[in-house]
Design an enzyme around this catalytic site. Sequence first.
Site, mmCIF file in Angstrom:
data_model
loop_
_atom_site.group_PDB
_atom_site.id
_atom_site.type_symbol
_atom_site.label_atom_id
_atom_site.label_comp_id
_atom_site.label_asym_id
_atom_site.label_seq_id
_atom_site.Cartn_x
_atom_site.Cartn_y
_atom_site.Cartn_z
ATOM 1 N N LYS A 68 0.849 -1.194 0.000
ATOM 2 C CA LYS A 68 0.000 0.000 0.000
ATOM 3 C C LYS A 68 0.877 1.233 0.000
ATOM 4 O O LYS A 68 1.627 1.477 0.949
ATOM 5 C CB LYS A 68 -0.922 -0.001 1.222
ATOM 6 C CG LYS A 68 -1.761 1.282 1.305
ATOM 7 C CD LYS A 68 -2.818 1.207 2.374
ATOM 8 C CE LYS A 68 -3.599 2.499 2.435
ATOM 9 N NZ LYS A 68 -4.675 2.455 3.434
ATOM 10 N N LYS A 90 -1.984 -1.590 -3.933
ATOM 11 C CA LYS A 90 -2.872 -0.431 -3.923
ATOM 12 C C LYS A 90 -2.066 0.850 -3.982
ATOM 13 O O LYS A 90 -1.143 0.978 -3.169
ATOM 14 C CB LYS A 90 -3.694 -0.487 -2.637
ATOM 15 C CG LYS A 90 -4.577 0.713 -2.391
ATOM 16 C CD LYS A 90 -5.222 0.592 -1.035
ATOM 17 C CE LYS A 90 -5.999 1.863 -0.770
ATOM 18 N NZ LYS A 90 -6.283 2.058 0.610
HETATM 19 C C1 PBG Z 1 -7.863 3.397 5.126
HETATM 20 C C2 PBG Z 1 -8.061 3.228 3.662
HETATM 21 C C3 PBG Z 1 -7.799 4.153 2.636
HETATM 22 C C4 PBG Z 1 -8.271 3.565 1.461
HETATM 23 C C5 PBG Z 1 -8.785 2.316 1.795
HETATM 24 N N1 PBG Z 1 -8.623 2.105 3.173
HETATM 25 C C6 PBG Z 1 -7.260 5.533 2.653
HETATM 26 C C7 PBG Z 1 -5.992 5.869 3.287
HETATM 27 O O1 PBG Z 1 -5.157 5.021 3.597
HETATM 28 O O2 PBG Z 1 -5.825 7.068 3.516
HETATM 29 C C8 PBG Z 1 -8.254 4.225 0.126
HETATM 30 C C9 PBG Z 1 -9.191 3.687 -0.884
HETATM 31 C C10 PBG Z 1 -9.446 4.573 -2.039
HETATM 32 O O3 PBG Z 1 -8.813 5.622 -2.243
HETATM 33 O O4 PBG Z 1 -10.361 4.224 -2.806
HETATM 34 N N2 PBG Z 1 -6.661 3.064 5.661
#
Ligand code: PBG
Length: 330
Positions: free
Chosen positions: A200, A255
């Site tokens: 991520k 991601k």
């Molecule tokens: C929370 C989370 C996020 C996303 C999914 N779970 C945002 C972040 O880490 O700030 C992002 C998903 C998206 O942008 O569609 N931790």
Amino acid sequence: MTPFPARRLRRNRSSDATRSLLRETRLHPHDFIYPLFVQDSSPSPSPVLSMPGVFRHTPDSLLEEVAKASAAGICAFAIFPCIRPDLKSPTGAHALSEKNLLFSSLRSLRSSFPNLIFIADVALDPYTDHGHDGILTPSGNDVDNDQTVAALCELAVAEASAGASWVAPSDMMDGRVAAIRHALDAAGFASVSILSYAAKFASAYYGPFRDAVGSKIGKKSISKASYQLDPANAREALLETRMDIAEGADLVMVKPAGPYLDILGKIAENSPVPVCAYQVSGEYAQICAAAKMGWLDYEQTRFESLLAIKRAGADLILSYFALEACSALQ
Ligand code: PBG
């Protein structure tokens, strides 16, 4: 390889039927996980302005959307709660409250749709007033890794007992997969899977999601880059993924998806567990925005963006386009 003119590659591209027969990658409804937002502060679904077509559902409209998507063949859903601002706090304590909207949503989804897969994020950002994924250190200058992991373990167990099929740590704290596995097993949830947000990245593409759940970073002194991966680093993403698998992740995720297809390809080639890719909010928003301007063809770009993610090696794709794309496939 026979050279031109004996080998003419265009022969294999010459008609719709030939192209269809020779297509290497096809999308299917079972490729998708459909992310959905739920809120309880408004009596009707409220649109997310930076994600046209996406709504923060009411508990009732959430059930209707899942029913529709299930009729289109989708069988997995990621549920994200939008927590009222007055319930947020520095430690995100509401995450563990009996009254957490996520738990009631999971319970009603589980009882209405016993055969579908419901996935719950394990992170504190929907519940903290500063928008970070964990609890801050006393100085307020960092996210406290180990204290956060302890809270995440409790959250994962609560999600499992509310009916989550898979829990998905999205926080990027060190050691959380092993700790969550241990906590789930100790609480009698050995059958609940862990989908780890392993690779991520600290991405600007999450902006619209933070609009949707109201988790815009309030505290500028800490950056999510202190726990999420540097977009420049491929080797570190592979290491992070290997470690999550070693700690017991049943599935791993990359991601965002589209801008990180190189990472996805490398991980998919080597992973002993299934690999998911999250086409995040900003990837969705940019296609919607360009199409609205008349600069891109909406349906074709949507399809191509998803196909590319599957071609790169994703076993499952989280996408806000999931229902539309599957309806178009039918
Ligand atoms: C929370 C989370 C996020 C996303 C999914 N779970 C945002 C972040 O880490 O700030 C992002 C998903 C998206 O942008 O569609 N931790």
